[in-house]
Design a protein around this motif. Structure first.
Motif, PDB file in Angstrom:
ATOM      1  N   LEU A  32       0.832  -1.205   0.000  1.00  0.00           N
ATOM      2  CA  LEU A  32       0.000   0.000   0.000  1.00  0.00           C
ATOM      3  C   LEU A  32       0.864   1.252   0.000  1.00  0.00           C
ATOM      4  CD1 LEU A  32      -2.866  -0.977   2.459  1.00  0.00           C
ATOM      5  CD2 LEU A  32      -2.948  -0.867  -0.041  1.00  0.00           C
ATOM      6  N   HIS A  33       1.922   1.230   0.789  1.00  0.00           N
ATOM      7  CA  HIS A  33       2.843   2.371   0.822  1.00  0.00           C
ATOM      8  C   HIS A  33       3.450   2.595  -0.570  1.00  0.00           C
ATOM      9  CE1 HIS A  33       5.533   5.285   2.615  1.00  0.00           C
ATOM     10  NE2 HIS A  33       6.532   4.689   1.980  1.00  0.00           N
ATOM     11  N   ALA A  34       3.861   1.522  -1.221  1.00  0.00           N
ATOM     12  CA  ALA A  34       4.419   1.630  -2.580  1.00  0.00           C
ATOM     13  C   ALA A  34       3.371   2.175  -3.550  1.00  0.00           C
ATOM     14  CB  ALA A  34       4.926   0.268  -3.052  1.00  0.00           C
ATOM     15  N   LEU A  35       2.144   1.720  -3.415  1.00  0.00           N
ATOM     16  CA  LEU A  35       1.082   2.214  -4.296  1.00  0.00           C
ATOM     17  C   LEU A  35       0.844   3.712  -4.125  1.00  0.00           C
ATOM     18  CD1 LEU A  35      -1.660  -0.557  -4.368  1.00  0.00           C
ATOM     19  CD2 LEU A  35      -0.599   0.572  -6.335  1.00  0.00           C
ATOM     20  N   VAL A  36       0.894   4.182  -2.907  1.00  0.00           N
ATOM     21  CA  VAL A  36       0.746   5.620  -2.667  1.00  0.00           C
ATOM     22  C   VAL A  36       1.858   6.379  -3.388  1.00  0.00           C
ATOM     23  CG1 VAL A  36       0.885   7.424  -0.896  1.00  0.00           C
ATOM     24  CG2 VAL A  36      -0.550   5.409  -0.520  1.00  0.00           C
ATOM     25  N   LEU A  37       3.076   5.874  -3.313  1.00  0.00           N
ATOM     26  CA  LEU A  37       4.195   6.513  -4.010  1.00  0.00           C
ATOM     27  C   LEU A  37       3.988   6.476  -5.522  1.00  0.00           C
ATOM     28  CD1 LEU A  37       7.231   5.184  -1.931  1.00  0.00           C
ATOM     29  CD2 LEU A  37       6.200   7.457  -1.848  1.00  0.00           C
ATOM     30  N   PHE A  38       3.515   5.341  -6.043  1.00  0.00           N
ATOM     31  CA  PHE A  38       3.266   5.210  -7.480  1.00  0.00           C
ATOM     32  C   PHE A  38       2.181   6.183  -7.931  1.00  0.00           C
ATOM     33  CE2 PHE A  38       4.661   0.465  -7.870  1.00  0.00           C
ATOM     34  CZ  PHE A  38       5.949   0.811  -7.523  1.00  0.00           C
ATOM     35  N   CYS A  39       1.139   6.328  -7.123  1.00  0.00           N
ATOM     36  CA  CYS A  39       0.061   7.273  -7.453  1.00  0.00           C
ATOM     37  C   CYS A  39       0.611   8.694  -7.518  1.00  0.00           C
ATOM     38  CB  CYS A  39      -1.069   7.193  -6.430  1.00  0.00           C
ATOM     39  SG  CYS A  39      -2.053   5.687  -6.541  1.00  0.00           S
ATOM     40  N   SER A  40       1.472   9.020  -6.596  1.00  0.00           N
ATOM     41  CA  SER A  40       2.088  10.345  -6.585  1.00  0.00           C
ATOM     42  C   SER A  40       2.963  10.545  -7.815  1.00  0.00           C
ATOM     43  CB  SER A  40       2.908  10.522  -5.305  1.00  0.00           C
ATOM     44  OG  SER A  40       3.595  11.742  -5.322  1.00  0.00           O
ATOM     45  N   GLN A  41       3.784   9.560  -8.127  1.00  0.00           N
ATOM     46  CA  GLN A  41       4.663   9.656  -9.291  1.00  0.00           C
ATOM     47  C   GLN A  41       3.867   9.754 -10.592  1.00  0.00           C
ATOM     48  OE1 GLN A  41       7.051   6.156  -8.721  1.00  0.00           O
ATOM     49  NE2 GLN A  41       8.600   7.260  -7.536  1.00  0.00           N
ATOM     50  N   ALA A  42       2.712   9.107 -10.643  1.00  0.00           N
ATOM     51  CA  ALA A  42       1.868   9.140 -11.840  1.00  0.00           C
ATOM     52  C   ALA A  42       1.014  10.411 -11.894  1.00  0.00           C
ATOM     53  CB  ALA A  42       0.974   7.898 -11.887  1.00  0.00           C
ATOM     54  N   ARG A  43       1.152  11.233 -10.866  1.00  0.00           N
ATOM     55  CA  ARG A  43       0.448  12.514 -10.765  1.00  0.00           C
ATOM     56  C   ARG A  43      -1.067  12.340 -10.631  1.00  0.00           C
ATOM     57  NH1 ARG A  43       4.270  14.020 -15.211  1.00  0.00           N
ATOM     58  NH2 ARG A  43       6.066  14.844 -14.119  1.00  0.00           N
ATOM     59  N   ALA A  44      -1.457  11.486  -9.706  1.00  0.00           N
ATOM     60  CA  ALA A  44      -2.883  11.332  -9.392  1.00  0.00           C
ATOM     61  C   ALA A  44      -3.416  12.676  -8.911  1.00  0.00           C
ATOM     62  CB  ALA A  44      -3.083  10.267  -8.317  1.00  0.00           C
ATOM     63  N   ARG A  45      -4.678  12.916  -9.227  1.00  0.00           N
ATOM     64  CA  ARG A  45      -5.309  14.183  -8.853  1.00  0.00           C
ATOM     65  C   ARG A  45      -6.574  13.909  -8.044  1.00  0.00           C
ATOM     66  NH1 ARG A  45      -5.044  16.155 -14.989  1.00  0.00           N
ATOM     67  NH2 ARG A  45      -7.107  15.234 -14.923  1.00  0.00           N
ATOM     68  N   GLU A  46      -6.955  14.887  -7.255  1.00  0.00           N
ATOM     69  CA  GLU A  46      -8.172  14.742  -6.448  1.00  0.00           C
ATOM     70  C   GLU A  46      -9.388  14.468  -7.312  1.00  0.00           C
ATOM     71  OE1 GLU A  46      -8.999  17.066  -2.766  1.00  0.00           O
ATOM     72  OE2 GLU A  46      -7.172  18.145  -3.370  1.00  0.00           O
ATOM     73  N   ASP A  47      -9.440  15.035  -8.503  1.00  0.00           N
ATOM     74  CA  ASP A  47     -10.611  14.798  -9.342  1.00  0.00           C
ATOM     75  C   ASP A  47     -10.625  13.397  -9.956  1.00  0.00           C
ATOM     76  OD1 ASP A  47      -8.566  15.391 -11.134  1.00  0.00           O
ATOM     77  OD2 ASP A  47      -9.757  16.773 -12.345  1.00  0.00           O
ATOM     78  N   ASP A  48      -9.577  12.598  -9.706  1.00  0.00           N
ATOM     79  CA  ASP A  48      -9.563  11.188 -10.105  1.00  0.00           C
ATOM     80  C   ASP A  48     -10.291  10.300  -9.092  1.00  0.00           C
ATOM     81  OD1 ASP A  48      -7.925  11.751 -12.328  1.00  0.00           O
ATOM     82  OD2 ASP A  48      -6.081  11.413 -11.161  1.00  0.00           O
ATOM     83  N   VAL A  49     -10.553  10.838  -7.918  1.00  0.00           N
ATOM     84  CA  VAL A  49     -11.078  10.033  -6.812  1.00  0.00           C
ATOM     85  C   VAL A  49     -12.441   9.407  -7.117  1.00  0.00           C
ATOM     86  CG1 VAL A  49     -11.806  10.071  -4.384  1.00  0.00           C
ATOM     87  CG2 VAL A  49      -9.666  11.169  -5.077  1.00  0.00           C
ATOM     88  N   VAL A  66     -13.446   7.185   1.904  1.00  0.00           N
ATOM     89  CA  VAL A  66     -13.641   8.447   2.620  1.00  0.00           C
ATOM     90  C   VAL A  66     -12.293   9.154   2.786  1.00  0.00           C
ATOM     91  CG1 VAL A  66     -14.341   9.478   4.825  1.00  0.00           C
ATOM     92  CG2 VAL A  66     -15.740   7.675   3.776  1.00  0.00           C
ATOM     93  N   MET A  67     -11.265   8.398   3.137  1.00  0.00           N
ATOM     94  CA  MET A  67      -9.930   8.989   3.297  1.00  0.00           C
ATOM     95  C   MET A  67      -9.460   9.606   1.989  1.00  0.00           C
ATOM     96  SD  MET A  67      -7.952   6.154   5.621  1.00  0.00           S
ATOM     97  CE  MET A  67      -6.374   6.971   5.504  1.00  0.00           C
ATOM     98  N   LEU A  68      -9.620   8.869   0.895  1.00  0.00           N
ATOM     99  CA  LEU A  68      -9.144   9.365  -0.383  1.00  0.00           C
ATOM    100  C   LEU A  68      -9.944  10.579  -0.836  1.00  0.00           C
ATOM    101  CD1 LEU A  68      -6.917   8.748  -2.369  1.00  0.00           C
ATOM    102  CD2 LEU A  68      -8.524   7.334  -3.644  1.00  0.00           C
ATOM    103  N   THR A  69     -11.233  10.603  -0.525  1.00  0.00           N
ATOM    104  CA  THR A  69     -12.063  11.763  -0.854  1.00  0.00           C
ATOM    105  C   THR A  69     -11.523  13.011  -0.163  1.00  0.00           C
ATOM    106  OG1 THR A  69     -13.995  10.350  -1.145  1.00  0.00           O
ATOM    107  CG2 THR A  69     -14.417  12.674  -0.750  1.00  0.00           C
ATOM    108  N   LYS A  70     -10.933  12.823   1.008  1.00  0.00           N
ATOM    109  CA  LYS A  70     -10.333  13.952   1.739  1.00  0.00           C
ATOM    110  C   LYS A  70      -8.857  14.121   1.391  1.00  0.00           C
ATOM    111  CE  LYS A  70     -13.599  13.450   5.460  1.00  0.00           C
ATOM    112  NZ  LYS A  70     -13.837  13.310   6.878  1.00  0.00           N
ATOM    113  N   TRP A  71      -8.404  13.354   0.367  1.00  0.00           N
ATOM    114  CA  TRP A  71      -7.027  13.394  -0.133  1.00  0.00           C
ATOM    115  C   TRP A  71      -6.019  13.019   0.942  1.00  0.00           C
ATOM    116  CZ3 TRP A  71      -6.224  12.351  -4.759  1.00  0.00           C
ATOM    117  CH2 TRP A  71      -5.057  12.672  -5.438  1.00  0.00           C
ATOM    118  N   ARG A  72      -6.399  12.001   1.737  1.00  0.00           N
ATOM    119  CA  ARG A  72      -5.511  11.448   2.769  1.00  0.00           C
ATOM    120  C   ARG A  72      -5.011  10.092   2.287  1.00  0.00           C
ATOM    121  NH1 ARG A  72      -9.188  12.343   7.997  1.00  0.00           N
ATOM    122  NH2 ARG A  72      -7.955  13.968   8.971  1.00  0.00           N
TER     123      ARG A  72
END
Length: 126
Positions: A32-49, A66-72
């Motif tokens: 999960l930690h790696a996935l968060v880093l990958f999402c960041s590197q791929a430039r995930a955006r709040e409007d992708d949620v 709910v966490m992701l909706t709050k961009w956590r």
């Protein structure tokens, strides 16, 4: 490699979930930690949620959504029973963000090894 194959649709999500659930809890949290880093590197955006929640198949009321909706992104600190939901959600987010990145920045080819996985032979499972 498995995470990128899942994001690119080269492996079925059911296979990814099975792989994830067979990991130890510590390894799940590391994934999960790696996935968060990958999402960041791929430039995930709040409007992708919203699309990520829909694609993941989890309910918008589940804690990871709910966490992701709050961009956590502290998904690796969730209780163990929420980890698979977080995995499905983050794979969906990564897939959306990486797909956009490949279409916008790598459409004419790129040197990113992880964007050329379909050209590589897939190891057989024994």
């Amino acid at each position: 490699m498995i995470l990128n194959e899942l994001a690119q649709g080269l492996r079925p999500s059911s296979e990814g979930v099975e792989w994830f659930e067979n990991l130890s809890e510590d390894d799940q949290r590391q994934a999960l930690h790696a996935l968060v880093l990958f999402c960041s590197q791929a430039r995930a955006r709040e409007d992708d949620v919203p699309a990520s929640i829909a694609r993941s198949g989890i309910r918008p009321t589940h804690t990871p959504a709910v966490m992701l909706t709050k961009w956590r992104f502290g998904m690796d600190r969730l209780p163990a029973y929420e980890l698979t939901k977080a995995f499905r959600l983050l794979i969906a987010l990564f897939s959306i963000a990486d797909g956009r990145r490949r279409a916008l920045h790598c459409a004419d080819g790129c040197g990113h090894e992880w964007h050329n996985l379909s050209a590589q032979p897939r190891p057989t499972q024994g």
